[in-house]
Design a protein around this motif. Structure first.
Motif, PDB file in Angstrom:
ATOM      1  N   ALA A   1      14.693   3.546  -0.682  1.00  0.00           N
ATOM      2  CA  ALA A   1      14.226   3.574  -2.071  1.00  0.00           C
ATOM      3  C   ALA A   1      14.927   4.693  -2.847  1.00  0.00           C
ATOM      4  O   ALA A   1      15.063   5.804  -2.342  1.00  0.00           O
ATOM      5  CB  ALA A   1      12.719   3.776  -2.096  1.00  0.00           C
ATOM      6  N   PRO A   2      15.354   4.394  -4.065  1.00  0.00           N
ATOM      7  CA  PRO A   2      16.068   5.401  -4.852  1.00  0.00           C
ATOM      8  C   PRO A   2      15.156   6.483  -5.423  1.00  0.00           C
ATOM      9  O   PRO A   2      15.633   7.452  -5.978  1.00  0.00           O
ATOM     10  CB  PRO A   2      16.704   4.575  -5.980  1.00  0.00           C
TER      11      PRO A   2
ATOM     12  N   THR B   1      11.393  12.375  -6.909  1.00  0.00           N
ATOM     13  CA  THR B   1      12.784  12.740  -6.615  1.00  0.00           C
ATOM     14  C   THR B   1      13.692  11.553  -6.885  1.00  0.00           C
ATOM     15  O   THR B   1      13.418  10.434  -6.426  1.00  0.00           O
ATOM     16  CB  THR B   1      12.911  13.179  -5.139  1.00  0.00           C
ATOM     17  N   ASN B   2      14.751  11.818  -7.599  1.00  0.00           N
ATOM     18  CA  ASN B   2      15.758  10.791  -7.879  1.00  0.00           C
ATOM     19  C   ASN B   2      16.817  10.854  -6.775  1.00  0.00           C
ATOM     20  O   ASN B   2      17.607  11.787  -6.711  1.00  0.00           O
ATOM     21  CB  ASN B   2      16.398  11.046  -9.244  1.00  0.00           C
ATOM     22  N   ARG B   3      16.819   9.867  -5.911  1.00  0.00           N
ATOM     23  CA  ARG B   3      17.751   9.850  -4.781  1.00  0.00           C
ATOM     24  C   ARG B   3      19.040   9.105  -5.115  1.00  0.00           C
ATOM     25  O   ARG B   3      19.877   8.879  -4.249  1.00  0.00           O
ATOM     26  CB  ARG B   3      17.090   9.203  -3.567  1.00  0.00           C
ATOM     27  N   ARG B   4      19.175   8.694  -6.350  1.00  0.00           N
ATOM     28  CA  ARG B   4      20.413   8.019  -6.726  1.00  0.00           C
ATOM     29  C   ARG B   4      21.561   9.016  -6.758  1.00  0.00           C
ATOM     30  O   ARG B   4      21.355  10.220  -6.871  1.00  0.00           O
ATOM     31  CB  ARG B   4      20.259   7.406  -8.113  1.00  0.00           C
TER      32      ARG B   4
ATOM     33  N   GLY C   1      19.809  13.216  -7.861  1.00  0.00           N
ATOM     34  CA  GLY C   1      19.718  14.287  -6.869  1.00  0.00           C
ATOM     35  C   GLY C   1      18.741  15.387  -7.229  1.00  0.00           C
ATOM     36  O   GLY C   1      18.679  16.404  -6.551  1.00  0.00           O
ATOM     37  N   THR C   2      17.936  15.213  -8.297  1.00  0.00           N
ATOM     38  CA  THR C   2      16.971  16.254  -8.663  1.00  0.00           C
ATOM     39  C   THR C   2      15.548  15.698  -8.645  1.00  0.00           C
ATOM     40  O   THR C   2      15.349  14.490  -8.516  1.00  0.00           O
ATOM     41  CB  THR C   2      17.253  16.829 -10.071  1.00  0.00           C
TER      42      THR C   2
ATOM     43  N   ALA D   1      10.628   1.204  -5.588  1.00  0.00           N
ATOM     44  CA  ALA D   1      10.034   2.171  -4.647  1.00  0.00           C
ATOM     45  C   ALA D   1       8.524   2.043  -4.697  1.00  0.00           C
ATOM     46  O   ALA D   1       7.947   1.820  -5.767  1.00  0.00           O
ATOM     47  CB  ALA D   1      10.446   3.594  -5.027  1.00  0.00           C
ATOM     48  N   ARG D   2       7.915   2.161  -3.547  1.00  0.00           N
ATOM     49  CA  ARG D   2       6.450   2.127  -3.473  1.00  0.00           C
ATOM     50  C   ARG D   2       6.040   3.074  -2.346  1.00  0.00           C
ATOM     51  O   ARG D   2       6.583   3.003  -1.246  1.00  0.00           O
ATOM     52  CB  ARG D   2       5.959   0.709  -3.168  1.00  0.00           C
ATOM     53  N   GLN D   3       5.124   3.956  -2.651  1.00  0.00           N
ATOM     54  CA  GLN D   3       4.638   4.857  -1.607  1.00  0.00           C
ATOM     55  C   GLN D   3       3.145   5.053  -1.775  1.00  0.00           C
ATOM     56  O   GLN D   3       2.649   5.134  -2.903  1.00  0.00           O
ATOM     57  CB  GLN D   3       5.339   6.220  -1.736  1.00  0.00           C
TER      58      GLN D   3
END
Ligand code: IPT
Length: 991
Positions: free
Chosen positions: A596-597, A610-613, A647-648, A688-690
């Motif tokens: 998930a991004p 968090t932005n994982r892109r 990334g932040t 994304a789902r958490q």
């Protein structure tokens, strides 16, 4: 035109000299004529000795007798058509060659297909100085071609393009094209990929008009300076000048009078192409007689130290290995099917693909450009079977094969060089190592300095640019990328140091065969931990099952051995995230969750997002929250996200409602969903789902009060076994330790795999450890017997003690099954205690109940984990909630019947008249699965249609199951996910 000879099949040359130089696949305004369609066809079981002194068979001449010929579609593999299905069939091998390892020779019994068709040349093709090319996009494995009885040439390179100039052989009006295709040739030694061998003309055949003053070749690469954001277009054109290059959107127009004027064009500020922002610009390249239209993207690929950068930012491959395979068509391109697959990838957070192990149909790359997928484009080369003889005479190192290998890489790169999605060239797969590979790499470095070169088999990194590994353990990843704790795979310290200074990628990991792989989340954590690690590619995207039928007409998907092959590698071809019939497996949902991004972290009333892109902010996403109590929504809302750069992270306070005190078991679920339509998903698509348990949840406490009265609702037999509940026939429970082995439990996907790789660990740790399923079978876990030790009945309790052991075993488990009548229902407490010296893991620890088949039609509703199955090492996609499904939707039809459908953490199950609840003990609740077959029945069937008729439904209530691992090709279940013999208890309530 010189007369080309038709070299013998054992000739190592890639083809005749009449082949034209490879060039880019271009869309231009020049006329084309498709020669696809129905062709006349005849198949010989062996290479026929019917050629005249010019090497010409009679069918190549007009007027030949076609008695006994059939019709075949082009493109198609003849083994997948009605024309031949009775006597020539697909063969699946992975590493083995299905013919003797006697290079460069192939057996006389070489299925040979004769193809013939007439066509009429349109007038525009024969006007003026127009030249005409004949193009083949893919023929497996060797083709000899005649036009109007004249030799055109021959070629190999099954998944590569070949062009001939046929201008001088064409006649006005009707023309006869004749092609003889040999299934086997010297080139087959270069095409030992892990896939079906599928002969025939399986890609397009086209006649191309080449206008005078046209464009013979065009290379367009868009570069981006990450510092300035300015683009540069690097164009190279072979053709007639003046040539004009236009990018209308950027106001670019540049005309070159002659080759000396050709220079890079500065285009000013541009949007970058990335997989997250697949921004394409239309580019026009115009010569006086022809205009080519391309879609290009601007991006810069660089290796800086041990970083793999795109546009100055590190790139993480969240990729899949993609073979071209279709259940009916094999490797024939079906655009709608391919697009659906690529969109499915995008919807599951896949951002890259490796074109294992050959160039796909050219259009696939355009789709990757459009949809946004990074591509590792691999050459059509694999000589894996030479491993069998310690790589002796391996074509990768034998100068006699040099020309063929260089020919392959140049045809690969030239065809696809213009695609912005391609960021790495790969020389091939599993071909050992050697001089020819090194020369291929050097050729690529020279031809296209804009992209690095990959080849996993270059262990010491002497000619490639990234350090690539297959199926490493987590320990190996940390040793490569972090503090070195082990020797570098197969090489000494100097080369090891070189490899450890490069970007690290896993060209293959997480073998998605059958139920699994486990530990995707652990791999993702390792990838995230180390800057040197640039992710990798799951093995693999799809199962390659071919749709076929049993003699009585039952459809099934065939794997190795199902076509009676003499040599095959069994079910190893069924190792995809998507099943043969296009059904996404639960592993794909797991992958989407792991990749998930956006990640959420909850700390009290503060949420960190968090932005994982790698390249894009989260401005296209909205974050939603839902508060559930006992699986029912009590409140929900949306959060306004500030700018979150790639990334932040940002931390936000939660709205009061999100934590509102409610009764019951509470969960907060966060989602990130798209606000706008994308070409691959509509707005609202959840990326994304958490889910988080809310502190202070009150889990209902089961009643401990005995109910008055007797067991009126329940009937037990004399052995203390339940016989019916409220009139519903129920048998059980009995302790069960067996599960139908998964492919990873069996690890024997290709039979001799274990012996085939002695000492080559591929991350499996100790090779001397037998497959889990073998160990479990040795211990008799699939054939447990039960002995009632005692039965005690009182007014409100039935207590049964049972000893469970296998024949000839001295170890076992004792269980105490206590039924009590409470005011909330009939309680069963099971205490299970192992005895003796157990020396293996257990597949499961559960209770089996048999229920009547009549229930099968009822929908199953449950409050617990879902929607899919999950296991200890594959649980990222599971959330707690209320779900409903049909019985058969609860298990997955993996290629071979095996364990499936386990859903841990059950709260309640409602199924027709059956209402079952679980009681948490030490915070743990058992899981459940429902199947029409027992684990024992599922264990012995090779395909679903081999399962016996079912006369019941088996309910398993499992305290726990063993993890999944990836041991079919990779590491075993990690110790923390293993199920070791243990004493435990569980409690359920029938209501
Ligand atoms: C690896 C191959 O590269 C891939 O093509 C596939 O066969 C895979 O194995 C197994 O499914 S090679 C293996 C020796 C790790």
């Amino acid at each position: 035109m010189s007369t080309p000879g038709f070299a013998p099949l054992s000739d190592r040359a890639p083809g005749s000299d009449t082949r034209l130089a490879p060039r880019a696949r271009l869309r231009t305004d020049a006329p084309v004529l498709s020669l696809n369609g129905d062709w006349d066809f005849r198949l010989h079981p062996a290479d026929p000795a019917d050629r005249d002194t010019d090497g010409r068979p009679d069918f190549a001449t007009p007027g030949a007798d076609l008695t006994g010929w059939a019709s075949i579609p082009v493109p198609a593999h003849w083994v997948l058509t009605e024309a031949t299905e009775r006597y020539s069939r697909p063969i699946y091998t992975n590493i083995q060659y299905p013919f003797p390892l006697d290079p460069p020779h192939v057996p006389d019994a070489n299925p040979t297909g004769d193809y013939r068709r007439m066509f009429t040349v349109p007038a525009e093709f024969v006007a003026g100085d127009t030249r005409v090319r004949l193009r083949f996009d893919g023929v497996e494995s060797r083709a000899d071609v005649w036009l109007n009885g004249h030799p055109v040439g021959w070629f190999t390179g099954s998944r590569l393009t070949t062009e001939f100039d046929v201008t001088d052989l064409l006649v006005e009006g009707d023309n006869l094209l004749a092609v003889r295709v040999h299934q086997w040739s010297a080139a087959s030694y270069l095409e030992d990929q892990d896939q079906w061998w599928l002969p025939g003309i399986f890609r397009d055949v086209t006649l191309l008009a080449r206008p005078a003053a046209g464009l013979d070749n065009v290379t367009v690469i868009g570069d981006l300076d990450p510092a300035s954001g300015h683009g540069e277009l690097r164009v190279d054109a072979v053709g007639s000048f003046p040539i004009t290059v236009r990018i209308p959107e950027l106001g670019v127009e540049e005309t070159w009078a002659g080759p000396a004027d050709v220079a890079p064009i500065a285009v000013g500020p541009v949007d970058a192409w990335t997989s997250e922002t697949p921004r394409l610009y239309d580019v026009q390249v115009a010569a006086p007689g022809e205009i080519a239209t391309l879609r290009t993207g601007f991006r810069r690929v660089e290796i800086v130290g041990d970083r793999f950068l795109v546009n100055g930012r590190p790139l993480t491959f969240r990729g899949v290995n993609r073979h071209e395979t279709h259940p009916d068509l094999g490797r024939v391109f079906d655009e709608a099917h391919v697009r659906r697959d690529l969109e499915l990838m995008k919807r599951h957070n896949v951002n890259a693909l490796r074109t294992s192990h050959q160039p796909p149909h050219w259009r696939t790359l355009e789709l990757c450009d459009e949809l946004g997928l990074w591509v590792v484009l691999e050459c059509d080369l694999e000589t894996h079977g030479f491993w069998e003889v310690d790589w002796r005479d391996n074509p990768a190192d034998d100068p006699q094969w040099r020309e063929a290998l260089l020919d392959r890489i140049s045809r690969t790169v030239e065809r696809d060089v213009n695609h912005p999605s391609i960021v790495l060239w790969s020389l091939g797969n599993e071909s050992g190592t050697g001089r020819n590979l090194a020369e291929m790499a050097a050729w690529v470095h020279d031809r296209d300095p804009s992209r690095p070169v990959h080849y996993e088999g270059d262990y010491d990194g002497s000619y490639t640019d990234v350090y690539s590994r297959m199926y490493p353990t987590l320990e190996e990843i940390s040793s490569i990328c972090g503090e070195q704790t082990m020797a570098v795979h197969e090489i000494g310290p100097a080369a090891g140091a070189r490899q450890r200074s490069r970007p690290f990628v896993m060209c293959e990991y997480a073998h998605a065969m059958g139920n699994g792989p486990g530990s995707l989340a652990d791999y993702e954590e390792a990838i995230d931990t180390f800057d040197r690690s640039h992710g990798g590619f799951i093995w693999e995207w799809r199962d390659h099952g071919l749709r076929t039928h049993t003699p009585d007409g039952t459809e099934f998907f065939a794997y190795g051995g199902d076509f009676g092959e003499v040599v095959h590698d069994g079910i190893f071809i069924m190792d995809g995230l998507v099943l043969s019939d296009d059904t996404p497996s639960p592993a794909l949902a797991e992958l989407a969750a792991v990749w998930a991004p956006v990640r959420f972290a909850l700390d009290g009333d503060r949420l960190t997002v968090t932005n994982r892109r790698g390249f894009r902010a989260l401005d296209d996403l909205t974050v939603g929250w839902t508060l559930e109590s006992d699986g029912r929504t009590v409140d929900s809302g949306e959060l306004v996200l500030p700018d979150v750069a790639p990334g932040t992270s940002v931390t936000l306070p939660l709205p009061a409602g999100a934590l509102a005190v409610e009764s019951g078991e509470r969960f907060l679920t966060f989602t990130a969903a798209s606000t706008e339509d994308e070409s691959w998903a509509s707005a609202g698509h959840v990326v994304a789902r958490q889910q988080f348990p809310v502190a202070g949840s009150r889990v209902p406490v089961p009643s401990r009060r005995s109910a008055a009265g007797s067991f009126a609702d329940a009937e037990f037999d004399r052995a203390g076994s339940l016989v019916s509940w409220r009139g519903l026939p129920v048998a059980g429970p009995l302790v069960e330790l067996w599960r139908a082995p998964t492919e990873n439990d069996r690890l024997d996907g290709q039979g001799s795999y274990e012996t085939a790789y002695p000492g080559l660990t591929h991350g499996r740790g100790d090779e001397s450890t037998p497959a889990s399923a073998d160990r479990w079978r040795e211990r008799g876990l699939h054939r447990l017997t039960h002995r009632t030790l005692s039965v005690e009945r009182s007014g409100d309790a039935v207590v049964r003690r049972v000893r469970t052991m296998a024949a000839n075993a001295a170890v076992g488990v004792d269980s105490i099954l206590t039924w009590t009548r409470r005011d909330d229902g009939l309680h069963l407490r099971a205490v299970v205690v192992p005895f003796g010296t157990w020396d293996c893991t257990w597949p499961r620890l559960g209770l089996r109940f048999d229920l009547p088949a009549s229930l099968a039609a009822e929908p199953v509703s449950w409050f617990g984990t879902g929607p899919d199955e999950s296991y200890a090492d594959s649980a990222s996609a599971a959330v707690v909630g209320r779900f409903t499904a049909g019985l058969d939707e609860l298990t997955v039809r993996y290629a071979r019947p095996q364990e499936s459908g386990h859903r841990p953490g059950l709260r309640e199950l409602d199924w027709g008249p059956l209402h079952l609840a679980t009681v948490p003990l030490q915070g743990h609740r058992p899981g459940f699965s429902l199947s029409r077959w027992t684990p024992q029945e599922l264990s012995v069937a090779g395909h679903h249609h081999e399962l016996p008729d079912s006369d019941r439904v088996v309910l398993m209530v499992d305290h726990a199951q063993h993890g999944l691992g990836s041991r079919a090709c990779g590491p075993d279940v990690l110790p923390r996910y293993a199920l070791w013999p243990q004493a435990t208890d569980l409690e359920i309530v029938l209501r």
